[in-house]
Design a protein around this motif. Structure first.
Motif, PDB file in Angstrom:
ATOM      1  N   CYS A 189      -3.433  11.648  -5.400  1.00  0.00           N
ATOM      2  CA  CYS A 189      -4.780  11.324  -4.478  1.00  0.00           C
ATOM      3  C   CYS A 189      -5.607  12.411  -4.649  1.00  0.00           C
ATOM      4  CB  CYS A 189      -4.128  10.924  -3.282  1.00  0.00           C
ATOM      5  SG  CYS A 189      -5.441  10.265  -2.322  1.00  0.00           S
ATOM      6  N   LEU A 238      -8.486   6.809  -2.417  1.00  0.00           N
ATOM      7  CA  LEU A 238      -7.972   5.985  -1.504  1.00  0.00           C
ATOM      8  C   LEU A 238      -8.845   5.791  -0.204  1.00  0.00           C
ATOM      9  CD1 LEU A 238      -5.476   4.346  -0.756  1.00  0.00           C
ATOM     10  CD2 LEU A 238      -4.328   6.330   0.206  1.00  0.00           C
ATOM     11  N   LYS A 278       2.212   1.925  -3.443  1.00  0.00           N
ATOM     12  CA  LYS A 278       1.305   2.210  -4.375  1.00  0.00           C
ATOM     13  C   LYS A 278       1.159   3.729  -3.985  1.00  0.00           C
ATOM     14  CE  LYS A 278      -1.619  -1.742  -5.117  1.00  0.00           C
ATOM     15  NZ  LYS A 278      -2.898  -2.399  -4.752  1.00  0.00           N
ATOM     16  N   ILE A 279       1.150   4.237  -2.883  1.00  0.00           N
ATOM     17  CA  ILE A 279       0.732   5.740  -2.507  1.00  0.00           C
ATOM     18  C   ILE A 279       2.020   6.549  -2.893  1.00  0.00           C
ATOM     19  CG2 ILE A 279       0.456   7.325  -0.704  1.00  0.00           C
ATOM     20  CD1 ILE A 279      -0.948   5.201   0.869  1.00  0.00           C
ATOM     21  N   ASN A 330       2.894  12.079  -2.605  1.00  0.00           N
ATOM     22  CA  ASN A 330       1.877  11.535  -3.606  1.00  0.00           C
ATOM     23  C   ASN A 330       1.563  12.799  -4.097  1.00  0.00           C
ATOM     24  OD1 ASN A 330      -0.986  11.070  -4.630  1.00  0.00           O
ATOM     25  ND2 ASN A 330      -0.311   9.085  -4.309  1.00  0.00           N
ATOM     26  N   ALA A 373      -4.384   4.602  -5.831  1.00  0.00           N
ATOM     27  CA  ALA A 373      -4.377   5.714  -4.770  1.00  0.00           C
ATOM     28  C   ALA A 373      -5.143   7.016  -5.289  1.00  0.00           C
ATOM     29  CB  ALA A 373      -2.637   5.723  -4.399  1.00  0.00           C
ATOM     30  N   LEU A 403       1.661  10.043   1.799  1.00  0.00           N
ATOM     31  CA  LEU A 403       1.062  10.705   0.911  1.00  0.00           C
ATOM     32  C   LEU A 403       1.793  12.173   0.555  1.00  0.00           C
ATOM     33  CD1 LEU A 403      -2.427   9.918   2.688  1.00  0.00           C
ATOM     34  CD2 LEU A 403      -2.018   9.783   0.177  1.00  0.00           C
ATOM     35  N   LEU A 443       0.749  -1.063   0.112  1.00  0.00           N
ATOM     36  CA  LEU A 443      -0.042  -0.018  -0.059  1.00  0.00           C
ATOM     37  C   LEU A 443       0.644   1.391  -0.005  1.00  0.00           C
ATOM     38  CD1 LEU A 443      -2.598   1.513   0.306  1.00  0.00           C
ATOM     39  CD2 LEU A 443      -2.546   1.201   2.760  1.00  0.00           C
ATOM     40  N   LEU A 460      -9.237  11.006  -0.082  1.00  0.00           N
ATOM     41  CA  LEU A 460      -8.905  10.118   0.827  1.00  0.00           C
ATOM     42  C   LEU A 460      -9.792   9.817   1.935  1.00  0.00           C
ATOM     43  CD1 LEU A 460      -6.460   8.969   2.208  1.00  0.00           C
ATOM     44  CD2 LEU A 460      -5.907  11.149   3.591  1.00  0.00           C
TER      45      LEU A 460
END
Length: 131
Positions: free
Chosen positions: A106, A78, A67-68, A103, A75, A100, A64, A109
């Protein structure tokens, strides 16, 4: 009057044999467990979740986090409840918020119902993520 009460008052009456009393104590006899001794006679209970960092080595959590950090399409929206249980601690939430921070894709969230993991420090970190 009750027949048993009459039997006690009549001198020649025959009564039922007395019922043996049940011994008090545990219902099941279990083998006594020996507790591990830390030192001398002092027994110390060791918790497997002492530091709270054990889940940081979890393969699912690390996937995870990757991926973020890597801006994976999973993501974009998410929902952390899909990846984590409600019992996660602050170490886990901190690592997700750190991921994050780097990131860029995204857009939504969902981070609710993490009562043990989301304290004031994590809310302040989340506000930095949202800036």
């Amino acid at each position: 009057a009750h027949p048993a009460a009459q039997a006690e008052t009549r001198p020649n009456a025959v009564s039922a044999p007395p019922v043996p009393k049940r011994k008090k104590g545990p219902a099941k006899q279990t083998a006594a467990r020996k507790r591990p001794r830390a030192s001398g006679d002092l027994w110390v209970r060791r918790s497997i979740r002492a530091s709270g960092q054990g889940m940081l080595q979890s393969r699912n959590l690390n996937e995870l986090l990757d991926k973020i950090r890597d801006n994976h399409s999973d993501a974009v929206v998410l929902k952390l409840k899909d990846y984590l249980g409600p019992e996660v601690n602050t170490w886990i939430i901190d690592s997700i918020l750190d991921a994050l921070m780097v990131n860029t894709n995204c857009q939504a969230l969902y981070i609710q119902n993490f009562n043990d993991g989301m304290l004031d420090v994590q809310v302040r970190k989340l506000s930095k993520v949202l800036q």
